[in-house]
Design a protein around this motif. Structure first.
Motif, PDB file in Angstrom:
ATOM      1  N   LEU A  11       0.815  -1.207   0.000  1.00 48.45           N
ATOM      2  CA  LEU A  11       0.000   0.000   0.000  1.00 48.45           C
ATOM      3  C   LEU A  11       0.852   1.262   0.000  1.00 48.45           C
ATOM      4  O   LEU A  11       0.523   2.255  -0.652  1.00 48.45           O
ATOM      5  CB  LEU A  11      -0.930   0.000   1.214  1.00 48.45           C
ATOM      6  N   THR A  15       1.204   4.299  -3.056  1.00 50.60           N
ATOM      7  CA  THR A  15       1.040   5.746  -2.883  1.00 50.60           C
ATOM      8  C   THR A  15       2.287   6.506  -3.319  1.00 50.60           C
ATOM      9  O   THR A  15       2.466   7.670  -2.978  1.00 50.60           O
ATOM     10  CB  THR A  15       0.734   6.085  -1.424  1.00 50.60           C
ATOM     11  N   GLU A  35      -5.062  10.921   4.918  1.00 44.30           N
ATOM     12  CA  GLU A  35      -5.949   9.997   4.218  1.00 44.30           C
ATOM     13  C   GLU A  35      -5.262   8.649   3.970  1.00 44.30           C
ATOM     14  O   GLU A  35      -5.862   7.583   4.170  1.00 44.30           O
ATOM     15  CB  GLU A  35      -6.413  10.594   2.891  1.00 44.30           C
ATOM     16  N   GLU A  36      -4.012   8.710   3.544  1.00 46.16           N
ATOM     17  CA  GLU A  36      -3.277   7.472   3.272  1.00 46.16           C
ATOM     18  C   GLU A  36      -3.042   6.686   4.557  1.00 46.16           C
ATOM     19  O   GLU A  36      -3.168   5.456   4.574  1.00 46.16           O
ATOM     20  CB  GLU A  36      -1.943   7.811   2.602  1.00 46.16           C
ATOM     21  N   ARG A  37      -2.716   7.408   5.616  1.00 45.90           N
ATOM     22  CA  ARG A  37      -2.464   6.734   6.883  1.00 45.90           C
ATOM     23  C   ARG A  37      -3.742   6.071   7.420  1.00 45.90           C
ATOM     24  O   ARG A  37      -3.707   4.979   7.982  1.00 45.90           O
ATOM     25  CB  ARG A  37      -1.902   7.730   7.897  1.00 45.90           C
ATOM     26  N   PHE A  38      -4.877   6.720   7.221  1.00 48.96           N
ATOM     27  CA  PHE A  38      -6.139   6.131   7.669  1.00 48.96           C
ATOM     28  C   PHE A  38      -6.455   4.871   6.869  1.00 48.96           C
ATOM     29  O   PHE A  38      -6.961   3.887   7.422  1.00 48.96           O
ATOM     30  CB  PHE A  38      -7.279   7.138   7.548  1.00 48.96           C
ATOM     31  N   GLU A  39      -6.188   4.875   5.581  1.00 49.06           N
ATOM     32  CA  GLU A  39      -6.416   3.680   4.781  1.00 49.06           C
ATOM     33  C   GLU A  39      -5.545   2.528   5.271  1.00 49.06           C
ATOM     34  O   GLU A  39      -5.988   1.371   5.336  1.00 49.06           O
ATOM     35  CB  GLU A  39      -6.142   3.964   3.300  1.00 49.06           C
ATOM     36  N   LEU A  40      -4.295   2.838   5.612  1.00 46.62           N
ATOM     37  CA  LEU A  40      -3.430   1.806   6.168  1.00 46.62           C
ATOM     38  C   LEU A  40      -3.966   1.310   7.510  1.00 46.62           C
ATOM     39  O   LEU A  40      -3.932   0.113   7.808  1.00 46.62           O
ATOM     40  CB  LEU A  40      -2.014   2.357   6.356  1.00 46.62           C
ATOM     41  N   LYS A  42      -7.025   1.147   8.490  1.00 46.04           N
ATOM     42  CA  LYS A  42      -8.160   0.250   8.255  1.00 46.04           C
ATOM     43  C   LYS A  42      -7.678  -1.138   7.856  1.00 46.04           C
ATOM     44  O   LYS A  42      -8.232  -2.149   8.306  1.00 46.04           O
ATOM     45  CB  LYS A  42      -9.086   0.829   7.176  1.00 46.04           C
ATOM     46  N   GLN A  43      -6.640  -1.180   7.015  1.00 43.39           N
ATOM     47  CA  GLN A  43      -6.105  -2.482   6.619  1.00 43.39           C
ATOM     48  C   GLN A  43      -5.523  -3.223   7.822  1.00 43.39           C
ATOM     49  O   GLN A  43      -5.728  -4.435   7.979  1.00 43.39           O
ATOM     50  CB  GLN A  43      -5.024  -2.291   5.544  1.00 43.39           C
ATOM     51  N   GLU A  91     -16.823  -3.188  10.552  1.00 39.31           N
ATOM     52  CA  GLU A  91     -16.247  -1.960  10.002  1.00 39.31           C
ATOM     53  C   GLU A  91     -14.985  -1.560  10.760  1.00 39.31           C
ATOM     54  O   GLU A  91     -14.005  -1.104  10.170  1.00 39.31           O
ATOM     55  CB  GLU A  91     -17.270  -0.821  10.074  1.00 39.31           C
ATOM     56  N   ALA A 383      -4.636   4.836  13.372  1.00 38.46           N
ATOM     57  CA  ALA A 383      -4.036   5.884  12.544  1.00 38.46           C
ATOM     58  C   ALA A 383      -3.259   6.883  13.401  1.00 38.46           C
ATOM     59  O   ALA A 383      -2.167   7.335  13.020  1.00 38.46           O
ATOM     60  CB  ALA A 383      -5.112   6.600  11.741  1.00 38.46           C
TER      61      ALA A 383
END
Length: 417
Positions: A11, A15, A35-40, A42-43, A91, A383
């Motif tokens: 990931l 980016t 935003e990128e850190r939040f996506e990570l 979630k993963q 979620e 995050a």
């Protein structure tokens, strides 16, 4: 469990950040955008087991069954109220919420503690029976791992307040057989086991003689000893008595809330670390922010006065609009950063190996911080930890490895004795 290192590297590379196949250091995460850190995050949440030491769903179900006259609350679907249900758990990546078998202290005087505990245990088991494709009971870390691999949410059991033992040491074996895997020794009042942090009578000056026997028998049976809610003297007595590490299933650091004995002070946190135990951080507003109660009381006082002056009920549309606007403009709630502050503080005192998550969801009412309002929001905390330089390995320890280590040590001691 999927390889988080490989996933995160993929990931980060996607980016357009430099990342070698083995790069997993914290600088990569800190260099990402929010935003990128939040996506990570979630993963990570969805690919790591998340254990929460304390979720008060059983008592919430009992209250809602009484008020709504329904046999069982449908937590398999999204619920309108409360902090926990299956969709939101998925979620947020929550895999193993310890279901709190909460026994109010009044039952120590009125009786019925054991009967209430039995009722709440059976109510919790009915969730797994009613929705077996979504929920499963869990009585060990191995059970949680197995359920996680099947995509199911585990429901381990912890009993909040030792009052259901009712002075009979044999009841510990009874509750172990019912599935209880930790017991919070006291709650809001001193009991037969020991003194409570919320009481002022201190009738035993720590553990009672019976309480010493209870801790030893819990060690023998393989039930984790939970020191949330106990007085400082009781805590230190437990440290001297227990032969295995103990937990604080839903407590935070008193450093941020001076005078609030319900949280643990620095010396207690250090001692817990020396013991090999884990403090599982409570998310409640008054647990993490000294000023929350005062600010929240001022907001509530203004709203009550405004409703009276204008002749509105709280659920009138005009009132709801005003309250929403006023609370937003005069926000009394702490943020997810405050929870991370407590994690930072414990790490500085005891090390990363002694931290867990013990939200108190469904137990602290409308006091939860911005960004952690229900079980869907664990990625916000992850995050924030990534932002502060925590590694994947650190986060895995906080999410499940630390509590698994303690639990397995308790099991190993029991099997050897």
């Amino acid at each position: 469990m999927k390889s988080l290192k490989a996933l995160i590297c993929y990931l980060i590379t996607a980016t357009c950040l430099s990342c070698s196949p083995s790069a997993t250091n914290s600088e990569d995460y800190q260099n990402l955008s929010e935003e990128e850190r939040f996506e990570l995050a979630k993963q990570i949440a969805h690919n790591t087991i998340i254990v929460d030491g304390h979720v008060d769903l059983p008592y919430r179900m009992r209250v809602e069954r009484a008020t709504q006259q329904q046999e069982i609350l449908n937590v398999a679907d999204r619920t309108e109220g409360g902090d926990f249900d299956y969709p939101r758990s998925k979620e947020g990546g929550l895999d193993a919420p310890f279901m709190s078998i909460y026994i109010p202290a009044r039952h120590q005087e009125t009786g019925g503690a054991k009967m209430l505990a039995d009722s709440l245990i059976q109510m919790t088991k009915s969730i797994a029976i009613t929705w077996p494709e979504k929920f499963a009971m869990a009585y060990s870390p191995k059970d949680i791992q197995h359920n996680f691999e099947k995509g199911m949410i585990s429901l381990p059991l912890g009993m909040e307040n030792g009052a259901p033992i009712e002075g009979d040491i044999e009841n510990l074996k009874y509750f172990y057989d019912q599935g209880i895997r930790y017991i919070t020794l006291t709650h809001g009042k001193d009991n037969q086991i020991g003194d409570s942090s919320y009481d002022t009578t201190y009738i035993h000056d720590g553990l009672s003689e019976f309480g010493v026997l209870v801790v030893k028998e819990m060690n023998r049976l393989g039930i984790m000893v939970d020191i949330s809610h106990v007085s400082d003297a009781t805590f230190y007595d437990v440290m001297e008595t227990s032969k295995v590490p103990v937990i604080a299933s839903h407590s935070s650091a008193r450093h941020f809330t001076p005078g609030f004995e319900r949280n643990m002070d620095d010396e207690m946190i250090k001692k817990l670390g020396e013991n090999g135990g884990v403090i599982m951080i409570n998310f409640g507003g008054s647990f993490i922010d000294q000023s929350f109660d005062e600010k929240n009381n001022k907001v509530n006082e203004h709203i009550v006065n405004w409703l009276a002056e204008n002749g509105f009920e709280r659920n009138d549309p005009e009132a709801e609009a005003y309250i929403e606007k006023y609370v937003k403009e005069n926000n009394p709630f702490p943020s997810v950063e405050k929870v991370a502050d407590h994690i930072d503080h414990v790490r500085s005192l005891a090390g990363i190996g002694h931290i867990g998550l013990g939200s108190d969801f469904d137990g602290v009412g409308d006091t939860l911080p911005i960004g952690l309002k229900d079980v869907s929001m664990y990625p916000n905390l992850i995050a924030e930890l990534l932002k502060r330089g925590y590694s994947i390995e650190d986060i895995e320890k906080i999410c499940y490895q630390n509590i698994f280590r303690v639990w397995n040590k308790v099991i190993e001691f029991s099997e050897a004795n």
